[in-house]
Scaffold this motif. Structure first.
Motif, PDB file in Angstrom:
ATOM      1  N   PHE A 169       0.771  -1.238   0.018  1.00 29.48           N
ATOM      2  CA  PHE A 169       0.057   0.021   0.054  1.00 29.48           C
ATOM      3  C   PHE A 169       0.735   1.259   0.000  1.00 29.48           C
ATOM      4  O   PHE A 169       0.374   2.551  -0.080  1.00 29.48           O
ATOM      5  CB  PHE A 169      -0.808   0.147   1.215  1.00 29.48           C
ATOM      6  N   GLY A 170       2.096   1.127   0.202  1.00 30.69           N
ATOM      7  CA  GLY A 170       2.944   2.319   0.310  1.00 30.69           C
ATOM      8  C   GLY A 170       2.986   3.008   1.750  1.00 30.69           C
ATOM      9  O   GLY A 170       2.125   2.753   2.808  1.00 30.69           O
ATOM     10  N   GLU A 171       3.747   3.944   2.054  1.00 23.24           N
ATOM     11  CA  GLU A 171       3.796   4.811   3.301  1.00 23.24           C
ATOM     12  C   GLU A 171       3.854   6.328   2.806  1.00 23.24           C
ATOM     13  O   GLU A 171       4.151   6.580   1.665  1.00 23.24           O
ATOM     14  CB  GLU A 171       5.195   4.277   3.995  1.00 23.24           C
ATOM     15  N   PRO A 172       3.231   6.836   3.636  1.00 28.94           N
ATOM     16  CA  PRO A 172       3.057   8.240   3.445  1.00 28.94           C
ATOM     17  C   PRO A 172       4.358   8.960   3.336  1.00 28.94           C
ATOM     18  O   PRO A 172       5.359   8.672   4.238  1.00 28.94           O
ATOM     19  CB  PRO A 172       2.228   8.797   4.804  1.00 28.94           C
ATOM     20  N   ASP A 173       4.518   9.807   2.440  1.00 28.74           N
ATOM     21  CA  ASP A 173       5.684  10.793   2.204  1.00 28.74           C
ATOM     22  C   ASP A 173       6.974   9.714   1.749  1.00 28.74           C
ATOM     23  O   ASP A 173       7.996  10.467   1.852  1.00 28.74           O
ATOM     24  CB  ASP A 173       6.077  11.467   3.212  1.00 28.74           C
ATOM     25  N   VAL A 174       6.787   8.668   1.284  1.00 27.82           N
ATOM     26  CA  VAL A 174       7.854   7.527   1.032  1.00 27.82           C
ATOM     27  C   VAL A 174       7.422   7.595  -0.589  1.00 27.82           C
ATOM     28  O   VAL A 174       6.435   7.323  -1.152  1.00 27.82           O
ATOM     29  CB  VAL A 174       7.689   6.371   1.399  1.00 27.82           C
ATOM     30  N   ARG A 175       8.765   7.926  -1.592  1.00 26.86           N
ATOM     31  CA  ARG A 175       8.602   7.746  -2.936  1.00 26.86           C
ATOM     32  C   ARG A 175       9.298   6.345  -3.244  1.00 26.86           C
ATOM     33  O   ARG A 175      10.391   6.107  -2.784  1.00 26.86           O
ATOM     34  CB  ARG A 175       9.224   8.745  -3.672  1.00 26.86           C
ATOM     35  N   TYR A 176       8.599   5.588  -4.115  1.00 22.58           N
ATOM     36  CA  TYR A 176       9.256   4.453  -4.476  1.00 22.58           C
ATOM     37  C   TYR A 176       9.600   4.224  -5.896  1.00 22.58           C
ATOM     38  O   TYR A 176       9.097   4.935  -6.834  1.00 22.58           O
ATOM     39  CB  TYR A 176       8.082   3.190  -4.321  1.00 22.58           C
ATOM     40  N   ASP A 177      10.998   3.525  -5.974  1.00 20.30           N
ATOM     41  CA  ASP A 177      11.200   3.655  -7.509  1.00 20.30           C
ATOM     42  C   ASP A 177      10.537   2.500  -8.346  1.00 20.30           C
ATOM     43  O   ASP A 177       9.645   1.771  -8.008  1.00 20.30           O
ATOM     44  CB  ASP A 177      12.727   3.328  -7.465  1.00 20.30           C
ATOM     45  N   ALA A 178      10.819   2.471  -9.590  1.00 18.76           N
ATOM     46  CA  ALA A 178      10.155   1.594 -10.420  1.00 18.76           C
ATOM     47  C   ALA A 178      10.231   0.024 -10.310  1.00 18.76           C
ATOM     48  O   ALA A 178       9.135  -0.792 -10.188  1.00 18.76           O
ATOM     49  CB  ALA A 178      10.842   1.743 -11.971  1.00 18.76           C
ATOM     50  N   ALA A 179      11.243  -0.454  -9.812  1.00 15.16           N
ATOM     51  CA  ALA A 179      11.440  -1.769  -9.053  1.00 15.16           C
ATOM     52  C   ALA A 179      10.386  -2.274  -8.097  1.00 15.16           C
ATOM     53  O   ALA A 179       9.891  -3.300  -8.180  1.00 15.16           O
ATOM     54  CB  ALA A 179      12.683  -2.110  -8.674  1.00 15.16           C
ATOM     55  N   VAL A 180      10.307  -1.545  -7.155  1.00 17.04           N
ATOM     56  CA  VAL A 180       9.342  -1.631  -5.997  1.00 17.04           C
ATOM     57  C   VAL A 180       7.710  -1.557  -6.524  1.00 17.04           C
ATOM     58  O   VAL A 180       7.120  -2.278  -6.249  1.00 17.04           O
ATOM     59  CB  VAL A 180       9.461  -0.491  -4.766  1.00 17.04           C
ATOM     60  N   ILE A 181       7.781  -0.596  -7.538  1.00 17.12           N
ATOM     61  CA  ILE A 181       6.293  -0.201  -8.112  1.00 17.12           C
ATOM     62  C   ILE A 181       5.837  -1.358  -8.816  1.00 17.12           C
ATOM     63  O   ILE A 181       4.802  -1.847  -8.630  1.00 17.12           O
ATOM     64  CB  ILE A 181       6.082   1.053  -8.913  1.00 17.12           C
ATOM     65  N   ASP A 182       7.014  -1.991  -9.719  1.00 14.80           N
ATOM     66  CA  ASP A 182       6.727  -3.164 -10.494  1.00 14.80           C
ATOM     67  C   ASP A 182       6.253  -4.296  -9.408  1.00 14.80           C
ATOM     68  O   ASP A 182       5.143  -5.175  -9.975  1.00 14.80           O
ATOM     69  CB  ASP A 182       7.782  -3.372 -11.278  1.00 14.80           C
ATOM     70  N   LEU A 183       7.091  -4.560  -8.701  1.00 17.45           N
ATOM     71  CA  LEU A 183       6.575  -5.637  -7.576  1.00 17.45           C
ATOM     72  C   LEU A 183       5.431  -5.512  -6.988  1.00 17.45           C
ATOM     73  O   LEU A 183       4.699  -6.657  -6.917  1.00 17.45           O
ATOM     74  CB  LEU A 183       7.886  -5.835  -6.840  1.00 17.45           C
TER      75      LEU A 183
END
Length: 204
Positions: A169-183
């Motif tokens: 679900f992600g965390e507030p104020d944390v940006r994730y890169d493409a590898a994490v988003i793809d997973l």
């Protein structure tokens, strides 16, 4: 003194007496505080496992420790062993073995399940999930489909654990890169009745 013992376990002592070295490292990894001795013990463990002839013994030992209830040393050892950030050797070998041996794959799933049930290692577990996402994006490092399958099963069992919730679900104020988003897209997402409610910090 304890840190010195961990450092000794990175020397020829571990080559000659690997079982004794692992027993000593187990005691250090079980320390309540994550101090310099624990960090040195994790480094020593990776150093021993980094040798072809020692990895089978280390994996057999750690996979048993990891599933013991509330076994802090086992959970730290599992996370440290499979962290590619410092040395990707074990992570390269174990998923490859899991493709051929069902028991290795199940041991990886069971190890993750035990780790995610222990909130004391939540930060390290979260870091390793991110590291696995990055490793998965590198086809030369690990078999991406297998890693995805393992993590799908782990997500299904531990959706509400803090590290898995952060991954899915992600965390507030944390940006994730493409590898994490793809997973995140690839792992099996929960059904609507268990999604966080509106306003939840985990809501994407």
């Amino acid at each position: 003194m304890v840190t010195t013992v961990a450092l000794v376990c990175q020397t020829t002592f571990a080559d000659r007496y690997p079982h004794q070295a692992l027993v000593r490292l187990r005691h250090i990894l079980g320390r309540t505080d994550r101090d310099a001795a624990v960090t040195a013990a994790e480094q020593a463990l990776r150093s021993i496992a980094g040798q072809d002839h020692q990895l089978p013994l280390v994996w057999d030992t750690i996979s048993k420790w990891a599933v013991e209830p509330r076994h802090l040393a086992g959970h730290r050892a599992f996370l440290s062993l499979l962290d590619p950030s410092t040395d990707p050797f074990a992570l390269r070998v174990m998923p490859a073995a899991a493709e051929k041996q069902t028991e290795v794959k199940e041991a990886l799933i069971q190890g993750w399940s035990a780790v995610l049930s222990d909130e004391r290692v939540n930060p390290e577990a979260g870091d390793l999930l991110i590291a696995w996402a990055h490793a998965r994006a590198n086809d030369d490092l690990v078999p991406a489909d297998l890693v995805t399958d393992i993590l799908r099963q782990v997500v299904g069992r531990h959706l509400m654990s803090t590290p898995i919730s952060a991954l899915v679900f992600g965390e507030p104020d944390v940006r994730y890169d493409a590898a994490v988003i793809d997973l995140r897209k690839e792992v099996q997402l929960p059904t609507a009745d268990v999604l966080p409610t509106a306003g939840s910090p985990w809501r994407p």
